[in-house]
Design a protein around this motif. Structure first.
Motif, PDB file in Angstrom:
ATOM      1  N   VAL A 176      -2.588  -1.110  -2.976  1.00 31.99           N
ATOM      2  CA  VAL A 176      -3.450   0.049  -2.768  1.00 31.99           C
ATOM      3  C   VAL A 176      -2.629   1.268  -3.172  1.00 31.99           C
ATOM      4  O   VAL A 176      -1.701   1.670  -2.473  1.00 31.99           O
ATOM      5  CB  VAL A 176      -3.924   0.142  -1.306  1.00 31.99           C
ATOM      6  CG1 VAL A 176      -4.826   1.349  -1.123  1.00 31.99           C
ATOM      7  CG2 VAL A 176      -4.649  -1.135  -0.912  1.00 31.99           C
ATOM      8  N   ALA A 194      -8.812  -2.478   3.013  1.00 28.25           N
ATOM      9  CA  ALA A 194      -8.629  -2.231   1.572  1.00 28.25           C
ATOM     10  C   ALA A 194      -8.132  -3.455   0.805  1.00 28.25           C
ATOM     11  O   ALA A 194      -8.045  -3.407  -0.433  1.00 28.25           O
ATOM     12  CB  ALA A 194      -7.655  -1.072   1.361  1.00 28.25           C
ATOM     13  N   VAL A 225      -6.579   0.920  -7.006  1.00 22.26           N
ATOM     14  CA  VAL A 225      -5.811  -0.304  -6.723  1.00 22.26           C
ATOM     15  C   VAL A 225      -5.114  -0.755  -8.003  1.00 22.26           C
ATOM     16  O   VAL A 225      -5.681  -0.665  -9.101  1.00 22.26           O
ATOM     17  CB  VAL A 225      -6.741  -1.423  -6.211  1.00 22.26           C
ATOM     18  CG1 VAL A 225      -6.020  -2.768  -6.190  1.00 22.26           C
ATOM     19  CG2 VAL A 225      -7.274  -1.084  -4.836  1.00 22.26           C
ATOM     20  N   SER A 257       0.836  -1.194   0.000  1.00 17.39           N
ATOM     21  CA  SER A 257       0.000   0.000   0.000  1.00 17.39           C
ATOM     22  C   SER A 257       0.875   1.251   0.000  1.00 17.39           C
ATOM     23  O   SER A 257       2.055   1.196   0.377  1.00 17.39           O
ATOM     24  CB  SER A 257      -0.914   0.021   1.229  1.00 17.39           C
ATOM     25  OG  SER A 257      -0.134   0.183   2.400  1.00 17.39           O
ATOM     26  N   TRP A 297     -10.755   5.726  -4.563  1.00 18.38           N
ATOM     27  CA  TRP A 297      -9.449   5.152  -4.266  1.00 18.38           C
ATOM     28  C   TRP A 297      -9.092   4.170  -5.376  1.00 18.38           C
ATOM     29  O   TRP A 297      -9.948   3.633  -6.072  1.00 18.38           O
ATOM     30  CB  TRP A 297      -9.424   4.493  -2.891  1.00 18.38           C
ATOM     31  CG  TRP A 297     -10.361   3.340  -2.687  1.00 18.38           C
ATOM     32  CD1 TRP A 297     -11.715   3.365  -2.676  1.00 18.38           C
ATOM     33  CD2 TRP A 297      -9.995   1.974  -2.438  1.00 18.38           C
ATOM     34  NE1 TRP A 297     -12.236   2.108  -2.449  1.00 18.38           N
ATOM     35  CE2 TRP A 297     -11.202   1.241  -2.291  1.00 18.38           C
ATOM     36  CE3 TRP A 297      -8.781   1.306  -2.317  1.00 18.38           C
ATOM     37  CZ2 TRP A 297     -11.205  -0.124  -2.044  1.00 18.38           C
ATOM     38  CZ3 TRP A 297      -8.785  -0.060  -2.058  1.00 18.38           C
ATOM     39  CH2 TRP A 297      -9.988  -0.765  -1.923  1.00 18.38           C
TER      40      TRP A 297
END
Length: 439
Positions: free
Chosen positions: A290, A390, A300, A229, A298
């Protein structure tokens, strides 16, 4: 003594329960009705037998049959022979020495049949044949989730009461994993003429249902998941020995990537893996990163890497379970289809490559990876970066459940950091300005 027998009974019950659990792995909660159904339709009688069309329907949403394709086998109940086939062929003719003149196509008591290859002459084809045994999953492409062939059977009986269904049906696709039930007599299949003006029906129809079990298919998993992430510098790798260890025979052969170019592979789509040496020893690794945080969205990045030098994965697919798939907004370079086995829950997505672009996941090496980015809209009532939310709950590759890192190892937010509402660039900028003020 009574205590001993009581404890022994408990242990025995646990062992029986565990054994029962492993044998029920054919049930898939994400595809509860998925199976392969084989229809055996007798369409006409011949002087000593019948002509039938055999059709393989892949009703599995995301599990497909890849190269080198399906193999269908069975045992005849009487002294049947195969006089001829269209759209497929038996792998072994067997002993036909008792026949004079016109030789049968196959005289074996237990024949094995395979699909013909693309480019087969037109007069040897029927509809839905000749794709080298490759069958798409139902969600990817229903039109190519079917495979058919025509078979002329002799010495079998020539009426509904004298003919017998084959037994001990086996399906390799292309390896083990499928268990087929007995042939069942069902209502005759109805057919429409090419001009859709006339309806006919089979003289007799048998159905065979085959279900898949990953436990029966192979002794070790085939894929694993790594995580990272933007808000945590820790990269969580696939768990060590996810699919076997380098010193274990179960993992297959492995070679150092530095010398892989001089090690001859066993051939494309070979069932024996030749792996790049890794700590996880999996043919496939899926990495979920992420990447970015926006005010209302958001992002990915998903990357799939092939570590198998002996396998091109054609028509690959990925199934991902995550609660934010009910708000997916945009997808780059992959196809997407929601899987909703339970109508009130929309948390599972099927992803696969775009045809002629990245639907082939090449053998290990520079081209052995595909990747995409997913953009999600935030749901205020659900969204958070806390406690590993997430990251996916489950990931399947080509229908096989992948090994996930343990939840306590997920990249969490740093201690004391509130839920992020702005991009990481803004956070870094604020930090830098604070340092300047303190100086």
């Amino acid at each position: 003594m009574d205590i001993f027998f009581s404890r022994f009974s408990v242990v025995l019950l646990v062992l029986i329960s565990w054994n029962s659990f492993t044998t029920t792995e054919a049930y898939d909660a994400l595809d509860p009705n998925g199976n392969i159904t084989i229809k055996w339709d007798i369409k006409s009688w011949t002087p000593d037998g019948y002509m039938a069309v055999v059709t393989i329907f892949n009703f599995q949403q995301y599990r497909h049959i890849e190269a080198p394709g399906w193999q269908l086998g069975w045992s005849w109940r009487k002294k049947e022979v195969i006089w001829n086939m269209v759209g497929a062929q038996a792998t072994d003719q067997g002993d036909c020495s008792k026949f004079k003149g016109n030789m049968p196509h196959c005289c074996k008591k237990t024949p094995t049949v395979v699909d013909l290859l693309p480019g087969t002459p037109y007069n040897q084809q029927i509809s839905n044949c000749c794709r080298g045994g490759v069958i798409s999953s139902w969600a990817q492409d229903p039109a190519t989730a079917i495979s058919s062939f025509q078979i002329f059977v002799g010495q079998s009986g020539t009426t509904n009461t004298t003919v017998r269904a084959p037994r001990n049906i086996t399906l390799k696709a292309p390896g083990p994993g499928y268990t087929c039930g007995p042939a069942q007599h069902v209502p005759s299949t109805k057919f429409m003429s090419p001009d859709n003006r006339r309806k006919t029906q089979a003289l007799l129809t048998w159905n065979i249902t085959c279900t898949y079990s990953q436990f029966l298919a192979r002794k070790t998993p085939t894929c694993c998941v790594s995580l990272s992430s933007f808000y945590n510098e820790t990269i969580i790798p696939c768990p060590t020995c996810s699919c076997g260890c380098q010193n274990s025979s179960l993992a297959g052969s492995c070679v150092d990537p530095k010398i892989a170019s001089v090690v001859p592979a066993l051939g494309k789509n070979n069932l024996e893996p030749l792996l790049q040496c890794t700590n996880h020893m999996c043919p496939i690794r899926i990495h979920w990163h992420v990447k970015t945080n926006y005010k209302e969205y958001w992002r990915v990045k998903v990357a799939i890497t092939n570590f198998n030098y002996n396998m091109n994965y054609s028509q690959w697919n990925l199934v991902v379970q995550h609660p934010n798939f009910d708000n997916i907004t945009q997808l780059f370079s992959f196809n997407y289809n929601p899987l909703n086995p339970y109508a009130d829950i929309n948390d599972t997505a099927m992803l696969w490559g775009i045809k002629f672009y990245n639907d082939m996941l090449s053998q290990a090496g520079p081209l052995g990876n595909v990747q995409s980015e997913l953009l999600f809209r935030k749901n205020p009532s659900k969204f958070t970066f806390e406690k590993g939310w997430a990251f996916p709950r489950r990931i399947y590759f080509n229908g096989d459940n992948c090994v996930m890192p343990p939840p306590d190892a997920y990249p969490w937010l740093p201690n004391g950091t509130p839920n992020l509402e702005t991009s990481p660039f803004i956070i870094l900028l604020i930090t830098f300005i604070s340092v300047l003020i303190l100086m």
